[in-house]
Design a protein around this motif. Structure first.
Motif: not given
Length: 226
Positions: A125, A127, A150-151, A166
């Motif tokens: 993911e 960010k 998401h985490l 991430v």
């Protein structure tokens, strides 16, 4: 990644999260803001901003607002840009990269990348980070329950035999370190710390920013603990 026709302007107002009023040499422009976050510390009256002219003549807004000056920093604030930067950065992040796919669904989430590298399968993911305070990059700039979800989904990926990562793409350079924004969203900060403790790989990279380009720079130090 690069932008095409870029012009400078002076930010005047943001009547809603999608629109900005910008004064340019050609007059007042009503622009699309390519970031729906708050960005209150960036979009202040009088700030120098940079606009990309749209190639679509039928659009209601002729320009997209893509970058802003904040003191010594030039910050890209295009929320679509971090995934493109991440794609360029993948070979450095994953030695032995053999393939990747964008927008891969798993469980109740859709992650930005599914990656195969050195015999391992990863969900990642991405960010984008535009908030800076005293040389420190922080995420998020507003509460994000989607980010928390998401985490925990990344943690569950690992329980099913995948690897998980991430990546925080810091849309500026000259940053001392990255840390989660506990003041704004303590739940996200706690989830990030716990995910890392459970084996989710956490990475941050800064970017070289010009008014017309954004390219991956160097890894940025992390401070995940409060």
């Amino acid at each position: 990644m690069t932008y095409e026709t870029i012009i400078p302007g002076k930010f005047l107002a943001r009547p809603n999260r999608f629109i900005a009023h910008v004064e340019t040499a050609a007059g007042l422009q009503v622009c699309h803001v390519k970031n729906t976050g708050r960005c209150r510390e960036l979009l202040v009256p009088g700030a120098t901003v940079y606009l990309e002219e749209s190639a679509n003549p039928s659009r209601k807004t002729k320009y997209d607002l893509v970058a802003v000056e904040k003191g010594r920093l030039l910050i890209n604030m295009d929320s679509q840009a971090p995934n493109r930067v991440a794609e360029e950065y993948l070979p450095q992040l994953f030695p032995g990269l053999t393939s990747y796919r964008r927008e891969r669904a798993w469980g109740s989430s859709r992650f930005d990348f599914f990656i195969e590298a050195a015999g391992e399968r990863w969900f990642m993911e991405v960010k984008g980070v535009t908030l800076e305070e005293d040389g420190v990059a922080l995420f998020p700039d507003a509460p994000t329950q989607r980010g928390v979800k998401h985490l925990w989904e990344l943690v569950r990926c690992q329980e099913e035999g995948f690897r998980a990562c991430v990546l925080f793409v810091i849309q500026m350079e000259g940053i001392r370190y990255f840390t989660p924004n506990r003041r704004t969203h303590p739940e996200f900060a706690q989830a990030l710390e716990e995910a890392a403790a459970q084996g989710v790989r956490v990475e941050a990279v800064d970017c070289h920013v010009t008014p017309s380009s954004l390219t991956p720079g160097a890894p940025v130090a992390l401070r995940l603990n409060g």
